[in-house]
Design an enzyme around this catalytic site. Structure first.
Site, PDB file in Angstrom:
ATOM      1  N   ASN A   1       0.820  -1.214   0.000  1.00 18.84           N
ATOM      2  CA  ASN A   1       0.000   0.000   0.000  1.00 18.84           C
ATOM      3  C   ASN A   1       0.853   1.262   0.000  1.00 18.84           C
ATOM      4  O   ASN A   1       0.341   2.361   0.261  1.00 18.84           O
ATOM      5  CB  ASN A   1      -0.915   0.015   1.233  1.00 18.84           C
ATOM      6  CG  ASN A   1      -1.953  -1.094   1.188  1.00 18.84           C
ATOM      7  OD1 ASN A   1      -2.429  -1.462   0.134  1.00 18.84           O
ATOM      8  ND2 ASN A   1      -2.289  -1.620   2.353  1.00 18.84           N
TER       9      ASN A   1
ATOM     10  N   HIS B   1     -14.751  -1.701   4.819  1.00 16.53           N
ATOM     11  CA  HIS B   1     -13.690  -2.476   5.452  1.00 16.53           C
ATOM     12  C   HIS B   1     -14.159  -3.109   6.761  1.00 16.53           C
ATOM     13  O   HIS B   1     -15.055  -2.602   7.439  1.00 16.53           O
ATOM     14  CB  HIS B   1     -12.496  -1.548   5.718  1.00 16.53           C
ATOM     15  CG  HIS B   1     -11.264  -2.253   6.138  1.00 16.53           C
ATOM     16  ND1 HIS B   1     -10.915  -2.431   7.461  1.00 16.53           N
ATOM     17  CD2 HIS B   1     -10.273  -2.836   5.411  1.00 16.53           C
ATOM     18  CE1 HIS B   1      -9.764  -3.073   7.537  1.00 16.53           C
ATOM     19  NE2 HIS B   1      -9.354  -3.335   6.317  1.00 16.53           N
TER      20      HIS B   1
ATOM     21  N   GLU C   1     -16.355   3.840   2.206  1.00 19.41           N
ATOM     22  CA  GLU C   1     -14.974   4.152   1.826  1.00 19.41           C
ATOM     23  C   GLU C   1     -15.027   5.096   0.634  1.00 19.41           C
ATOM     24  O   GLU C   1     -16.046   5.198  -0.052  1.00 19.41           O
ATOM     25  CB  GLU C   1     -14.214   2.876   1.458  1.00 19.41           C
ATOM     26  CG  GLU C   1     -14.052   1.903   2.613  1.00 19.41           C
ATOM     27  CD  GLU C   1     -13.281   0.648   2.229  1.00 19.41           C
ATOM     28  OE1 GLU C   1     -12.201   0.773   1.598  1.00 19.41           O
ATOM     29  OE2 GLU C   1     -13.748  -0.457   2.554  1.00 19.41           O
TER      30      GLU C   1
ATOM     31  N   SER D   1     -11.025  -0.800  -0.764  1.00 20.79           N
ATOM     32  CA  SER D   1      -9.721  -1.433  -0.601  1.00 20.79           C
ATOM     33  C   SER D   1      -9.532  -2.704  -1.409  1.00 20.79           C
ATOM     34  O   SER D   1      -8.405  -3.043  -1.773  1.00 20.79           O
ATOM     35  CB  SER D   1      -9.485  -1.741   0.878  1.00 20.79           C
ATOM     36  OG  SER D   1     -10.493  -2.603   1.380  1.00 20.79           O
TER      37      SER D   1
ATOM     38  N   ASP E   1     -14.181   7.009   4.760  1.00 20.02           N
ATOM     39  CA  ASP E   1     -12.825   6.524   5.039  1.00 20.02           C
ATOM     40  C   ASP E   1     -11.982   6.684   3.776  1.00 20.02           C
ATOM     41  O   ASP E   1     -12.237   6.037   2.759  1.00 20.02           O
ATOM     42  CB  ASP E   1     -12.869   5.068   5.476  1.00 20.02           C
ATOM     43  CG  ASP E   1     -11.513   4.552   5.946  1.00 20.02           C
ATOM     44  OD1 ASP E   1     -10.482   5.018   5.419  1.00 20.02           O
ATOM     45  OD2 ASP E   1     -11.481   3.682   6.834  1.00 20.02           O
TER      46      ASP E   1
ATOM     47  N   HIS F   1      -7.353   4.671   1.334  1.00 26.21           N
ATOM     48  CA  HIS F   1      -6.656   4.332   0.091  1.00 26.21           C
ATOM     49  C   HIS F   1      -6.675   5.483  -0.921  1.00 26.21           C
ATOM     50  O   HIS F   1      -6.309   5.286  -2.078  1.00 26.21           O
ATOM     51  CB  HIS F   1      -7.274   3.076  -0.520  1.00 26.21           C
ATOM     52  CG  HIS F   1      -7.094   1.867   0.339  1.00 26.21           C
ATOM     53  ND1 HIS F   1      -5.987   1.050   0.264  1.00 26.21           N
ATOM     54  CD2 HIS F   1      -7.869   1.344   1.324  1.00 26.21           C
ATOM     55  CE1 HIS F   1      -6.093   0.077   1.157  1.00 26.21           C
ATOM     56  NE2 HIS F   1      -7.229   0.232   1.811  1.00 26.21           N
TER      57      HIS F   1
ATOM     58  N   LYS G   1      -0.252   4.069   4.545  1.00 24.18           N
ATOM     59  CA  LYS G   1      -0.273   3.633   3.150  1.00 24.18           C
ATOM     60  C   LYS G   1       0.531   4.636   2.311  1.00 24.18           C
ATOM     61  O   LYS G   1       1.748   4.606   2.347  1.00 24.18           O
ATOM     62  CB  LYS G   1      -1.719   3.465   2.692  1.00 24.18           C
ATOM     63  CG  LYS G   1      -2.432   2.363   3.497  1.00 24.18           C
ATOM     64  CD  LYS G   1      -3.866   2.216   3.144  1.00 24.18           C
ATOM     65  CE  LYS G   1      -4.500   1.023   3.862  1.00 24.18           C
ATOM     66  NZ  LYS G   1      -4.499   1.145   5.349  1.00 24.18           N
TER      67      LYS G   1
END
Length: 386
Positions: free
Chosen positions: A44, A132, A176, A180, A206, A209, A240
């Site tokens: 990541n 997640h 998200e 992910s 979130d 990523h 990440k």
């Protein structure tokens, strides 16, 4: 007494789902396992900063022999709060144009702690089906009513909001920004528009990523879609693209104060070392300057995604540097990953329960320190395996 646990482990082995910690040696963007050196396609480290020696030297030179403390030795509410924490929180609040920021030890701490602190019996949480595991665990800890809407199906989400808005004191919509495992993106602007239709709805996003990777200044999908100020709870991680450790929330001051008083993982955890926070602050300040890395990663990702489409005659597999190759069958996924490892690519099989049943995949993760010829060689290997 241990027989019960051994039976469970034996069952996992029989299903080929037994997990073990790998023994790896890191060499920049490569991984060495036993005698095999492989391009790391499972990291990541999206901006390729984790192994940037120039950044390390510059950071250490900044402090000379006055390095920040290597441990906080306490929760931040006791003696574990240092000026560097406040500096990073102020830097982040300023960059995002919001009232405040608050730091956490990890993304998992953030997601289990924020959701369980903000929700009560008068709260309904509605989460995207593919969020997640840390968010799912946070919802469970909240012990409130919750529902899950079909992945990125905002018409269905709107139906759920209309149906339930009058029955609860508040509703928290959880998603998200970049997912992910699938690498696709939420439509944050549409979620914001939905939120505005209901005065008791909060939006929780979130950006784990997306932070560092997306947006003009690397502030994530919310920056790219011009809606930072409209998201109530904007969460992200440093482990990440930012090549560090920890997590954050961007929010109003009232939310920050409430979390400081009510969020158990914050209250009862020893804070991250000031040295770690200083490194994070050093890298965060550089995010606006990393446009070359972001541009290269965007082009590399698009090239690889198009290669997957061309080889397998599939729809575009994602919208980001996370590119899933979904094979479906567990055994086929494991065999394909092993074959790619033999060819010099550290690719890992992702299977249920991490992903839904029937969607076992290899999750390719591209980073900005990779080159086009390396991706071309990987595509050639995939073509031979097809």
């Amino acid at each position: 007494m241990l027989g019960h646990y051994q039976q469970k482990l034996d069952s996992l082995k029989a299903q080929n789902q037994f997990r073990q910690l790998p023994k790896l040696i890191h060499q920049g963007r490569f991984i060495q396992r036993e005698d095999k050196i492989m391009l790391n396609m499972s990291s990541n480290d999206y901006l390729g900063l984790a192994n940037n020696q120039e950044l390390r030297v510059a950071f250490l030179q900044q402090y000379q022999d006055q390095l920040p403390e290597f441990t906080s030795s306490s929760s931040r509410l006791l003696t574990g709060s240092f000026p560097i924490y406040e500096q990073l929180e102020a830097d982040m609040a300023s960059a995002f144009g919001r009232e405040s920021a608050l730091l956490f030890n990890s993304g998992y701490h953030a997601n289990i702690g924020i959701l369980s602190a903000l929700a009560n019996k008068q709260t309904l949480i509605i989460a995207d089906k593919l969020v997640h595991a840390s968010m799912i665990d946070g919802i469970r800890l909240a012990q409130c009513e919750f529902m899950r809407f079909r992945h990125n199906d905002y018409a269905y989400l709107e139906y759920l909001l209309q149906k339930n808005a009058q029955a609860f004191e508040r509703i928290i919509v959880v998603t998200e920004s970049v997912f992910s495992m699938d690498g696709d993106c939420a439509d944050l602007a549409r979620l914001v528009a939905l939120k505005k239709q209901f005065p008791n709805v909060m939006l929780y996003v979130d950006e784990a990523h997306a932070i560092g990777v997306l947006g003009e200044n690397g502030l994530g999908l919310a920056e790219q879609q011009h809606c930072i100020g409209q998201i109530d709870i904007l969460v992200g991680t440093f482990g990440k693209a930012l090549a560090s450790m920890g997590a954050y929330v961007i929010c109003d001051q009232t939310i920050k104060d409430y979390l400081v008083n009510k969020m158990r993982p914050l209250i009862f955890s020893t804070a991250l070392p000031p040295f770690n926070i200083a490194w994070t602050d050093f890298l965060f300040r550089k995010l606006p300057l990393l446009k070359v890395e972001r541009t290269h990663l965007t082009a590399l990702s698009q090239y690889f995604r198009q290669g997957i489409v061309d080889i397998f005659n599939l729809p575009m597999p994602s919208q980001s540097c996370i590119v899933p190759y979904i094979l479906g069958d567990n055994e086929l996924t494991v065999r394909t990953a092993l074959a790619l490892q033999q060819q010099g690519y550290y690719c890992l099989p992702i299977r249920p329960p991490t992903v839904p049943k029937g969607t076992s995949r290899i999750r390719f993760s591209l980073t900005a320190d990779m080159q086009f010829d390396e991706v071309d060689q990987l595509l050639n290997c995939l073509r031979e395996l097809a």
